[in-house]
Write an enzyme that holds these catalytic residues in place. Structure first.
Site, PDB file in Angstrom:
ATOM      1  N   HIS A 185      32.502  42.735  37.700  1.00 32.87           N
ATOM      2  CA  HIS A 185      33.125  43.560  36.665  1.00 32.87           C
ATOM      3  C   HIS A 185      34.625  43.779  36.957  1.00 32.87           C
ATOM      4  O   HIS A 185      34.891  43.542  38.088  1.00 32.87           O
ATOM      5  CB  HIS A 185      32.475  44.857  36.621  1.00 32.87           C
ATOM      6  CG  HIS A 185      32.787  45.905  37.646  1.00 32.87           C
ATOM      7  ND1 HIS A 185      31.537  46.834  38.192  1.00 32.87           N
ATOM      8  CD2 HIS A 185      33.768  45.935  38.411  1.00 32.87           C
ATOM      9  CE1 HIS A 185      32.267  47.436  39.131  1.00 32.87           C
ATOM     10  NE2 HIS A 185      33.293  47.067  39.493  1.00 32.87           N
ATOM     11  N   ASN A 216      29.318  42.627  40.733  1.00 29.79           N
ATOM     12  CA  ASN A 216      28.831  42.058  39.940  1.00 29.79           C
ATOM     13  C   ASN A 216      29.962  41.454  38.907  1.00 29.79           C
ATOM     14  O   ASN A 216      29.518  41.226  37.832  1.00 29.79           O
ATOM     15  CB  ASN A 216      27.769  43.194  39.188  1.00 29.79           C
ATOM     16  CG  ASN A 216      28.666  44.132  38.246  1.00 29.79           C
ATOM     17  OD1 ASN A 216      30.009  44.062  38.550  1.00 29.79           O
ATOM     18  ND2 ASN A 216      28.046  45.222  37.894  1.00 29.79           N
ATOM     19  N   GLU A 222      31.463  46.112  32.687  1.00 25.22           N
ATOM     20  CA  GLU A 222      30.442  45.641  33.245  1.00 25.22           C
ATOM     21  C   GLU A 222      29.831  44.326  32.529  1.00 25.22           C
ATOM     22  O   GLU A 222      30.096  44.057  31.304  1.00 25.22           O
ATOM     23  CB  GLU A 222      29.240  46.747  33.414  1.00 25.22           C
ATOM     24  CG  GLU A 222      29.638  47.953  33.918  1.00 25.22           C
ATOM     25  CD  GLU A 222      29.693  48.152  35.587  1.00 25.22           C
ATOM     26  OE1 GLU A 222      29.612  46.921  36.058  1.00 25.22           O
ATOM     27  OE2 GLU A 222      29.435  49.343  35.896  1.00 25.22           O
ATOM     28  N   ASP A 270      41.752  52.532  34.967  1.00 27.61           N
ATOM     29  CA  ASP A 270      40.509  53.412  34.281  1.00 27.61           C
ATOM     30  C   ASP A 270      40.522  54.645  34.842  1.00 27.61           C
ATOM     31  O   ASP A 270      41.580  55.083  35.902  1.00 27.61           O
ATOM     32  CB  ASP A 270      39.373  52.508  34.622  1.00 27.61           C
ATOM     33  CG  ASP A 270      39.202  52.232  36.108  1.00 27.61           C
ATOM     34  OD1 ASP A 270      40.068  52.544  37.154  1.00 27.61           O
ATOM     35  OD2 ASP A 270      38.711  51.218  36.708  1.00 27.61           O
TER      36      ASP A 270
HETATM   37  P1  PGA Z   1      36.495  48.170  45.391  1.00 25.83           P
HETATM   38  O1  PGA Z   1      35.855  48.098  43.831  1.00 25.83           O
HETATM   39  O2  PGA Z   1      37.808  47.848  45.229  1.00 25.83           O
HETATM   40  O3  PGA Z   1      36.216  49.344  45.726  1.00 25.83           O
HETATM   41  O4  PGA Z   1      35.483  47.048  46.057  1.00 25.83           O
HETATM   42  C1  PGA Z   1      36.137  47.244  43.156  1.00 25.83           C
HETATM   43  C2  PGA Z   1      35.405  47.338  41.588  1.00 25.83           C
HETATM   44  O5  PGA Z   1      34.079  47.519  41.877  1.00 25.83           O
HETATM   45  O6  PGA Z   1      35.799  47.740  40.801  1.00 25.83           O
END
Ligand code: PGA
Length: 241
Positions: free
Chosen positions: A135, A133, A140, A66
């Site tokens: 995602h 959450n 999301e 992404d």
């Molecule tokens: P993080 O984020 O690796 O910084 O914990 C993961 C995400 O929210 O996709």
């Protein structure tokens, strides 16, 4: 689904490194797709060391899951993260490096361009982090499982996490992302999801103890025939069993 339970963040990073390096050693022309953020930072460091000690990456294709909409110059951009943590530190570069273009203004044509890249280079491994959450990428909760790559409006929890991770002002914090959809994520031959820390414990509990549903985006990965979930003890702390 194969679950690999590790002790902590360092062990998770070691395991990720082992999986990616082994993939490259077995197939130097591998197509690898990364994610950015807190989860893969430790792995990125180990991976760079290993490549610089002689694992051949020069025939590989390296992609990303992404990218924030806005500009590559943004400190949070996936472009900056990848170059600062990985590509600028490598003695030898991958044959091809690609990702969504943060600066693209015509979203539809950028999505089409990147989808063509993904079709041209079928991924051997796709790395994912787990959102608090549940995602994955910017898919999301509530995102349809039918979705292909799109520009997502990040949830406030994701915007807050980005702002904190990069110590940004509110104005500088991106609020939209180009993201692979479930379709492209599931197209990878092997999907690796990693989760470390207590902040991920609720998402891990829902992923492992509830059914597959759009409210829990990562749950869809349970349908993938080669899905590896690496999870540490803190992230498992809310599991009933
Ligand atoms: P993080 O984020 O690796 O910084 O914990 C993961 C995400 O929210 O996709």
């Amino acid at each position: 689904m194969k679950i690999i339970k590790v002790k902590d963040y360092n062990e998770m990073s070691d395991k990720l490194n082992e999986l990616f390096v082994t993939q490259l050693q077995n197939k130097p022309t591998s197509v690898l797709s990364f994610t950015t953020g807190g989860t893969p930072a430790g792995f990125a460091k180990l991976f760079v060391e290993e490549i610089n000690q002689g694992v051949d990456i020069s025939q590989a294709v390296c992609l990303n899951l992404d990218e924030y909409v806005g500009t590559k110059e943004n400190p949070a951009s996936v472009y900056n993260w990848m170059y600062n943590h990985v590509y600028n530190k490598l003695n030898a570069k991958p044959k091809i490096i690609d990702m969504f273009d943060a600066d693209a203004k015509d979203f539809a044509s950028e999505i089409k361009r990147y989808q063509t890249v993904l079709e041209t280079y079928p991924r051997d491994m796709q790395l994912l982090g787990l959102g608090t959450n549940a995602h994955i990428g910017a898919n999301e909760p509530g995102t349809s499982f039918e979705t292909g790559a799109f520009v997502a409006d990040c949830f406030q929890s994701t915007i807050d996490a980005t702002q904190n991770l990069f110590n940004l002002s509110m104005e500088d914090t991106p609020i939209q992302m180009f993201t692979m959809g479930f379709k492209e994520i599931m197209d990878a031959k092997c999907v690796i999801l990693a989760a470390s820390g207590k902040s991920k414990a609720n998402a891990v509990k829902r992923l492992l103890e509830e059914d597959i549903k759009e409210d829990i985006p990562a749950s869809y990965l349970k349908n993938h025939e080669n899905f590896i979930f690496i999870v540490d003890e803190d992230a498992c702390s809310l599991l009933s069993d």
